[in-house]
Design an enzyme around this catalytic site. Structure first.
Site, PDB file in Angstrom:
ATOM      1  N   GLU A 107      87.553 -62.001   3.484  1.00 23.72           N
ATOM      2  CA  GLU A 107      87.963 -63.238   2.832  1.00 23.72           C
ATOM      3  C   GLU A 107      89.487 -63.320   2.715  1.00 23.72           C
ATOM      4  O   GLU A 107      90.131 -62.389   2.221  1.00 23.72           O
ATOM      5  CB  GLU A 107      87.296 -63.341   1.447  1.00 23.72           C
ATOM      6  CG  GLU A 107      87.692 -64.557   0.626  1.00 23.72           C
ATOM      7  CD  GLU A 107      87.407 -65.872   1.336  1.00 23.72           C
ATOM      8  OE1 GLU A 107      86.300 -65.995   1.901  1.00 23.72           O
ATOM      9  OE2 GLU A 107      88.273 -66.764   1.330  1.00 23.72           O
ATOM     10  N   ASP A 137      89.164 -64.745   7.633  1.00 19.25           N
ATOM     11  CA  ASP A 137      88.689 -66.113   7.874  1.00 19.25           C
ATOM     12  C   ASP A 137      89.796 -67.161   7.862  1.00 19.25           C
ATOM     13  O   ASP A 137      89.749 -68.130   8.613  1.00 19.25           O
ATOM     14  CB  ASP A 137      87.557 -66.508   6.913  1.00 19.25           C
ATOM     15  CG  ASP A 137      87.960 -66.546   5.448  1.00 19.25           C
ATOM     16  OD1 ASP A 137      88.990 -65.939   5.086  1.00 19.25           O
ATOM     17  OD2 ASP A 137      87.233 -67.185   4.667  1.00 19.25           O
ATOM     18  N   HIS A 138      90.814 -66.989   7.017  1.00 17.82           N
ATOM     19  CA  HIS A 138      91.915 -67.957   6.941  1.00 17.82           C
ATOM     20  C   HIS A 138      92.999 -67.381   6.046  1.00 17.82           C
ATOM     21  O   HIS A 138      92.828 -66.304   5.475  1.00 17.82           O
ATOM     22  CB  HIS A 138      91.441 -69.321   6.405  1.00 17.82           C
ATOM     23  CG  HIS A 138      90.623 -69.211   5.159  1.00 17.82           C
ATOM     24  ND1 HIS A 138      91.174 -68.936   3.941  1.00 17.82           N
ATOM     25  CD2 HIS A 138      89.284 -69.295   4.952  1.00 17.82           C
ATOM     26  CE1 HIS A 138      90.229 -68.886   3.026  1.00 17.82           C
ATOM     27  NE2 HIS A 138      89.056 -69.086   3.607  1.00 17.82           N
ATOM     28  N   HIS A 161      89.790 -63.370  -2.812  1.00 17.17           N
ATOM     29  CA  HIS A 161      89.844 -64.840  -2.780  1.00 17.17           C
ATOM     30  C   HIS A 161      90.835 -65.292  -3.842  1.00 17.17           C
ATOM     31  O   HIS A 161      90.913 -64.687  -4.907  1.00 17.17           O
ATOM     32  CB  HIS A 161      88.445 -65.401  -3.087  1.00 17.17           C
ATOM     33  CG  HIS A 161      88.303 -66.866  -2.798  1.00 17.17           C
ATOM     34  ND1 HIS A 161      88.946 -67.830  -3.543  1.00 17.17           N
ATOM     35  CD2 HIS A 161      87.600 -67.539  -1.852  1.00 17.17           C
ATOM     36  CE1 HIS A 161      88.644 -69.022  -3.055  1.00 17.17           C
ATOM     37  NE2 HIS A 161      87.829 -68.870  -2.025  1.00 17.17           N
ATOM     38  N   THR A 218      86.074 -71.222   4.613  1.00 16.11           N
ATOM     39  CA  THR A 218      85.126 -70.172   5.003  1.00 16.11           C
ATOM     40  C   THR A 218      84.015 -70.713   5.891  1.00 16.11           C
ATOM     41  O   THR A 218      83.655 -70.114   6.905  1.00 16.11           O
ATOM     42  CB  THR A 218      84.491 -69.521   3.761  1.00 16.11           C
ATOM     43  OG1 THR A 218      85.467 -68.735   3.096  1.00 16.11           O
ATOM     44  CG2 THR A 218      83.338 -68.609   4.138  1.00 16.11           C
TER      45      THR A 218
END
Ligand code: GP9
Ligand code: MN
Length: 718
Positions: free
Chosen positions: A273, A495-496, A434, A317
């Site tokens: 994440e 993911d980013h 996160h 996500t």
């Protein structure tokens, strides 16, 4: 005694007062709104668990959100002149709204999710209607939803409430409607403060109900369903031809050095994440932030990529997941999972690997199953098991706002993982790293000292990076001890981005950059996330400098497993292929190649970090071509997904996924896994271990580990 009498008097007075008030149409209207509000709040609390409201502000929104909509709808009968019409319409609307609320209550008890227009329309096909019907959970408190209607009918019948003949003036009703509408808009603004882009991103039905209420959620959902179905109705099978042509022209082929090198192995995809490439090999206060991931990154058994970019849009996500599973982009606005996922035709990794090579499949994640509409999407993708937050004990300090902490997710997943038949395709979605990257003190490594950057996000980020790293290390230790490691390929990817652009000033010095010289290309460069494909025993790995993105992962994995991706509609290219185009397309139409990047229409020289001010004619031609290619790729993807064109496509040997054949309830999953492990040629770790659980091999230093009493499959197997 005296006290009792006093109370009795009070109640009597209250009743008389409310009876008086309900004698006028306006009073009756207010009463109806109040009753519907009370019933909704009752359902919110008792059945929907306050939609996981996390702070007083969210609670406040939960309390007020039924009001605007109810005031609005219930004002409509005020237009009627005739008494029976007005009272009849009021009661009918109350009954309808109550039925709607009650259906959601019953549905939520079974699926921990709200009904969408689609679930109502396709109830039997998507959600195993028969089973769901049989499992309807009634409760004695349900009478509360209906009792008001019975009482009011009785009071009207006995003329205790007299029907008021006085019609409400039209202008006044219009005023009520306007006031109710303004209230709803105000609600939306307040919601947007807490959760920006709520409407455009549409994360989750539970979120929408928490912030806006059931009525507006349903309206929004109906609107989405309508627009999507219009686009889809208009789609024709021959539109697929354009897409197919594109795919054929861009298929890059396999590379024989790598093709089939992981054939037959299990695949574990670990979704890191918000984890960015700049954290790899990063030292803070002289200490590595992620020593274990760094060791994987540099391992001879790993194919690691240092020019790999995330390509997500608003679906974050869920967009990353969509790209990895399908090799197509997310949508230009909102999340594909949320907007289209209910009835989208996917030809995704779990189904492909299952049908081509007999893989079983599972996803593990510590957040609610409904988030990003995963429960519906995973069924449509053909995931056999969806081990979501509902499976785990996420109480107290075991979870952050985003769900079960990673160390516990990995540990508590073992009773399920060990039951999967080999080969399997399993995905872990981590969450602890996160934003806002907050972690309890007890979970922090006392030996790790984070940065002092001036931004609490950055300083926290390294702390949760470090925690994530430890959780992966613990998991790998288990994989080795249990014997899983040797026959498993582990794919790790970020993911980013995690750090927002607003923090770049504070981040720059940590990256050895001058904040005052920070460029748009520097920001673009930060969109790199790691991709590490770890194949134990491979020995031929190393850091690959190929430019690529999330869209390219599926064909890369397929080829490593020895399965050609040629027959599928996949827009990415095998990153190990010699013909890989290395044009990385971002969701907003920006792009980057090893030499140039286009950022909001400005072309940058990637090597010199400068704007290409005066492009030569040849350069101009090249940039135009690259932009056209990028735009084409996105529009092919959008046409494919928005029109659901895959429903017209039947690749060789691929059977359509039947969403109705999956049941993700914990009970069914436990029974299914147990049954599979009992057959004589069962290949699960559990069976190989002589029908004994391997959970005891798992070691974590998570302080919350013992607070669990998770029902394990392994126990129920004894
Ligand atoms: C939630 C998690 C986070 O379940 O996957 O999603 P994101 O906010 O990163 O899109
Ligand atoms: Mn994410």
């Amino acid at each position: 005694m005296e006290w009792l009498q006093k109370q009795r008097k009070r109640i009597q007075n209250g009743l008389t007062w409310s009876m008086q008030k309900s004698q006028t149409r306006l009073g009756f209207y207010c009463w109806m709104v109040f009753l519907l509000w009370a019933k909704t709040i009752f359902a919110y609390g008792v059945d929907f668990h306050w939609m996981h409201a996390a702070n007083p502000y969210q609670f406040f929104l939960v309390l007020i959100n039924p009001l605007g909509f109810t005031f609005f709808v219930m004002a409509l009968p005020l237009f009627f002149k005739k008494r029976p019409l007005f009272y009849g319409a009021m009661l009918t609307l109350n009954a309808l709204l109550t039925t709607f609320l009650y259906l959601n209550v019953v549905y939520y008890r079974e699926f921990t999710d709200f009904m969408s227009v689609n679930t109502i329309l396709t109830y039997s096909s998507v959600n195993q209607g028969a089973k769901a019907g049989g499992a309807v959970a009634f409760d004695y408190t349900d009478i509360f939803f209906w009792v008001d209607l019975i009482v009011i009918l009785y009071l009207l019948f006995r003329k205790k409430i007299k029907m008021d003949g006085q019609k409400t003036k039209k202008g006044r009703v219009a005023l009520y409607l306007m006031a109710a509408f303004t209230f709803m808009m105000g609600n939306l603004v307040l919601a947007d403060i807490d959760r920006p882009q709520l409407l455009t991103r549409q994360f989750d039905r539970v979120y929408l109900v928490k912030y806006l209420g059931l009525g507006p959620f349903m309206g929004l959902d109906a609107y989405n369903t309508f627009t999507t179905s219009q686009v889809r109705k208009a789609a024709k099978p021959d539109e697929l031809a354009t897409v197919q042509k594109y795919v054929n022209e861009h298929y890059a082929g396999m590379n024989s050095t790598y093709a089939g090198k992981a054939k037959g192995k299990n695949v574990i995809v670990i979704h890191l994440e918000s984890f960015q490439q700049f954290s790899i090999d990063r030292k803070v206060n002289g200490q590595e932030v992620t020593p274990f991931l760094n060791s994987l990154y540099h391992s001879k058994d790993s194919l690691s990529f240092d020019n790999f970019f995330h390509e997500v849009g608003q679906g974050k996500t869920s967009d990353a997941e969509n790209m990895l599973e399908t090799s197509t982009f997310g949508l230009p606005q909102g999340s594909l999972f949320a907007k289209l996922g209910n009835d989208q035709t996917f030809q995704a990794m779990p189904a492909i690997l299952n049908q081509r090579a007999g893989y079983s499949s599972a996803v593990f994640h510590g957040n609610n199953g409904s988030f990003w509409n995963r429960t519906n999407v995973y069924k449509n993708m053909g995931y056999q098991n969806w081990i979501s937050g509902e499976y785990f004990d996420s109480t107290g300090k075991r979870a952050t706002a985003w769900g079960l902490k990673d160390k516990l997710l990995f540990k508590d997943s073992i009773p399920y993982l060990e039951q999967l038949q080999h080969p399997f395709y399993a995905k872990y979605l981590t969450v602890t790293n996160h934003t806002p990257f907050e972690l309890d003190k007890e979970d922090q490594d006392p030996n790790f000292q984070t940065s002092n950057s001036g931004s609490k996000y950055i300083d926290n980020y390294f702390v949760t990076n470090h925690y994530l790293d430890q959780s992966i290390q613990e998991f790998f230790t288990y994989l080795k001890k249990s014997g899983l490691y040797d026959n498993t390929m582990v794919v790790l990817y970020g993911d980013h981005y995690g750090i927002n652009n607003s923090e770049n000033k504070e981040l720059a010095p940590l990256l050895g950059k001058d904040p005052n010289q920070w460029t748009d290309l520097d920001t673009e460069n930060l969109q790199r996330t790691p991709l590490i494909i770890h194949i134990p025993g491979f020995q031929n790995g190393g850091i690959q400098h190929t430019y690529g993105g999330e869209i390219d992962v599926a064909p890369t994995i397929e080829h490593l497993l020895g399965l050609s991706s040629k027959r599928y509609i996949q827009l990415g290219q095998d990153l190990l292929s010699k013909n890989c185009s290395q044009l990385v397309v971002m969701r907003n139409k920006d792009w980057i190649t090893p030499n140039y990047a286009s950022i909001s229409g400005t072309i940058w020289n990637v090597k010199t970090n400068t704007v290409v001010e005066k492009p030569t004619e040849a350069q101009q031609k090249l940039f135009k071509k690259l932009q056209a290619e990028a735009t084409e790729k996105l529009s092919v993807s959008d046409s494919l997904n928005q029109k659901n064109l895959l429903r017209f496509y039947h690749p060789e040997g691929f059977k359509d996924v039947n969403a109705a054949s999956y049941d993700y309830s914990k009970k069914d999953t436990l029974a299914r896994l147990k049954k599979a492990s009992q057959i004589s040629n069962s290949t699960s770790v559990f069976s190989k271990n002589g029908g004994q659980t391997t959970a005891g091999l798992y070691q974590t230093n998570a302080p919350e580990q013992n607070a669990t009493d998770n029902a394990s499959v392994s126990q129920s197997n004894k």
